[in-house]
Design a protein around this motif. Sequence first.
Motif, mmCIF file in Angstrom:
data_model
loop_
_atom_site.group_PDB
_atom_site.id
_atom_site.type_symbol
_atom_site.label_atom_id
_atom_site.label_comp_id
_atom_site.label_asym_id
_atom_site.label_seq_id
_atom_site.Cartn_x
_atom_site.Cartn_y
_atom_site.Cartn_z
ATOM 1 N N ILE A 44 -12.597 -2.272 0.045
ATOM 2 C CA ILE A 44 -12.343 -3.470 0.856
ATOM 3 C C ILE A 44 -10.888 -3.881 0.643
ATOM 4 C CG2 ILE A 44 -12.880 -5.905 1.254
ATOM 5 C CD1 ILE A 44 -15.723 -5.361 0.417
ATOM 6 N N ILE A 45 -10.144 -3.996 1.761
ATOM 7 C CA ILE A 45 -8.736 -4.399 1.712
ATOM 8 C C ILE A 45 -8.615 -5.771 2.384
ATOM 9 C CG2 ILE A 45 -6.368 -3.791 2.326
ATOM 10 C CD1 ILE A 45 -7.286 -0.895 2.611
ATOM 11 N N ASN A 46 -8.032 -6.720 1.671
ATOM 12 C CA ASN A 46 -7.828 -8.057 2.231
ATOM 13 C C ASN A 46 -6.725 -8.052 3.282
ATOM 14 O OD1 ASN A 46 -9.754 -9.409 0.583
ATOM 15 N ND2 ASN A 46 -8.296 -9.340 -1.140
ATOM 16 N N LYS A 47 -6.645 -9.176 4.010
ATOM 17 C CA LYS A 47 -5.624 -9.289 5.053
ATOM 18 C C LYS A 47 -4.222 -9.155 4.479
ATOM 19 C CE LYS A 47 -6.018 -12.281 8.377
ATOM 20 N NZ LYS A 47 -6.186 -13.522 9.152
ATOM 21 N N ASN A 48 -4.041 -9.558 3.218
ATOM 22 C CA ASN A 48 -2.713 -9.487 2.596
ATOM 23 C C ASN A 48 -2.451 -8.132 1.926
ATOM 24 O OD1 ASN A 48 -4.385 -9.613 0.407
ATOM 25 N ND2 ASN A 48 -3.438 -11.432 -0.513
ATOM 26 N N HIS A 49 -3.266 -7.144 2.270
ATOM 27 C CA HIS A 49 -3.099 -5.759 1.819
ATOM 28 C C HIS A 49 -3.582 -5.497 0.397
ATOM 29 C CE1 HIS A 49 0.452 -5.207 4.890
ATOM 30 N NE2 HIS A 49 -0.684 -5.584 5.465
ATOM 31 N N TRP A 74 -2.615 -2.113 -1.596
ATOM 32 C CA TRP A 74 -3.129 -0.774 -1.257
ATOM 33 C C TRP A 74 -2.031 0.141 -0.726
ATOM 34 C CZ3 TRP A 74 -6.752 2.743 -1.777
ATOM 35 C CH2 TRP A 74 -6.913 3.737 -0.809
ATOM 36 N N PHE A 75 -1.217 -0.391 0.160
ATOM 37 C CA PHE A 75 -0.216 0.441 0.829
ATOM 38 C C PHE A 75 0.957 0.780 -0.098
ATOM 39 C CE2 PHE A 75 -2.500 -1.876 4.113
ATOM 40 C CZ PHE A 75 -2.893 -0.844 4.938
ATOM 41 N N HIS A 76 1.310 -0.143 -0.998
ATOM 42 C CA HIS A 76 2.415 0.128 -1.916
ATOM 43 C C HIS A 76 2.014 1.105 -3.012
ATOM 44 C CE1 HIS A 76 4.659 -3.868 -0.876
ATOM 45 N NE2 HIS A 76 4.675 -2.977 0.104
ATOM 46 N N ASN A 77 0.761 1.055 -3.429
ATOM 47 C CA ASN A 77 0.329 1.825 -4.591
ATOM 48 C C ASN A 77 -0.401 3.122 -4.260
ATOM 49 O OD1 ASN A 77 0.697 0.003 -7.243
ATOM 50 N ND2 ASN A 77 0.179 -1.330 -5.527
ATOM 51 N N CYS A 78 -1.043 3.186 -3.094
ATOM 52 C CA CYS A 78 -1.946 4.314 -2.841
ATOM 53 C C CYS A 78 -1.649 5.110 -1.575
ATOM 54 C CB CYS A 78 -3.396 3.813 -2.777
ATOM 55 S SG CYS A 78 -3.937 2.999 -4.287
ATOM 56 N N ILE A 79 -0.583 4.785 -0.864
ATOM 57 C CA ILE A 79 -0.250 5.513 0.364
ATOM 58 C C ILE A 79 1.095 6.209 0.189
ATOM 59 C CG2 ILE A 79 0.231 5.296 2.836
ATOM 60 C CD1 ILE A 79 -2.675 4.834 2.123
ATOM 61 N N PRO A 80 1.185 7.497 0.553
ATOM 62 C CA PRO A 80 2.469 8.215 0.434
ATOM 63 C C PRO A 80 3.564 7.544 1.245
ATOM 64 C CG PRO A 80 0.663 9.753 0.843
ATOM 65 C CD PRO A 80 0.097 8.379 1.026
ATOM 66 N N LYS A 81 4.786 7.681 0.787
ATOM 67 C CA LYS A 81 5.925 6.998 1.386
ATOM 68 C C LYS A 81 6.073 7.322 2.874
ATOM 69 C CE LYS A 81 10.882 6.240 0.629
ATOM 70 N NZ LYS A 81 12.049 6.600 -0.217
ATOM 71 N N LEU A 87 0.789 3.458 8.627
ATOM 72 C CA LEU A 87 -0.533 2.939 8.292
ATOM 73 C C LEU A 87 -0.511 1.417 8.117
ATOM 74 C CD1 LEU A 87 -1.864 5.682 5.854
ATOM 75 C CD2 LEU A 87 -2.466 5.303 8.237
ATOM 76 N N THR A 88 0.603 0.891 7.623
ATOM 77 C CA THR A 88 0.716 -0.573 7.500
ATOM 78 C C THR A 88 0.692 -1.221 8.881
ATOM 79 O OG1 THR A 88 2.033 -0.341 5.477
ATOM 80 C CG2 THR A 88 2.111 -2.465 6.584
#
Length: 336
Positions: A44-49, A74-81, A87-88
């Motif tokens: 579950i990802i909140n609106k603030n990511h 989620w996007f800073h820690n778990c998604i490739p650059k 995805l954001t």
Amino acid sequence: NGYLLFLEGLITDITYLKQTEYALEKEKKILNQYLNAAASIFLIINKNHTIKLINQKGREILGYPQNEIIGKNWFHNCIPKKEKKELTQLFGQIISGVIEPPDIYENWVLAKGNRRKLIRWRNALLKDENGNITGLISSGLEVTEQVFAEQKLRESEEKNRAILQAMPDVVSIYDKKGTILEIHVPDDSSFRISKEELVGENITNLFFEEVGKKLKSIISKVIHNQEMATLELASSVADDTVIYESRLVPFNKNQVLSIARNITETNTLQSSLHLRNRALEAAGNGVIIVDAQQPDLPILYSNRAFSLITGYQPSEVLGENCRFLQKDDHLSLIHI
């Protein structure tokens, strides 16, 4: 004088409230047990990511304990650059209601130690009691190995297809009754029927009766013995008879793979050579054949009459230059 004379209180029956709390807590524990026992990721990802919830399987795949991942972006820690921006933006469009969340979506995630994992997600919006979007709930399966295996399979299929296209042979798969299940014909222009029409036909309908029965018998033998067999067979093709050399091997369960090569021209050439050799052997004159393309013109062939005239057997002259016949005679050699 400050003495306590009596106590006054208000009693409220909260039995139902407590029962509801206990039931909710029980349901929450059951849900957590279910989520942690599941073989897929629940996220579950909140609106603030930030990450609101991730189950045990998700933590195992990403390599983080709960206290290191809950509340993180989620996007800073778990998604490739390279995929982070795209995805954001997609997440923002979903959360704002511009687009519906994709039912199935695949993307790479970064596990602890910068290990890349490919996840196939199913997504749904998370809403509060008023219907407002509060986040995104996703379930995912790691498909990294599956995708690599599928890629290798495609590459293998493409390679096999290229090999088949380059092969001059007829490749067939028969069942135990002699029915053609699959067939590859390099050039079916000379066939009486197309490749599509050949599939499903029984070999007894395609070959001469005796040949069809023999091939069917060989197929049964190959399946029974689980050993390769070879066979020469003749087939009527475009008003002509074509000779094939076939190799048959066991394939799958109760099936046979056959690779048949057209050897008609080879057989014709061999017959012609045999006929020529017989004619040369029957000749009354001594005949030798030399290789004019090799240095020193080595002898390739000598007939029976040559042996009778000179006394030399073929084993004595093959590979030699014919000058040995001159010995001390210095007459000019005549090259034929």
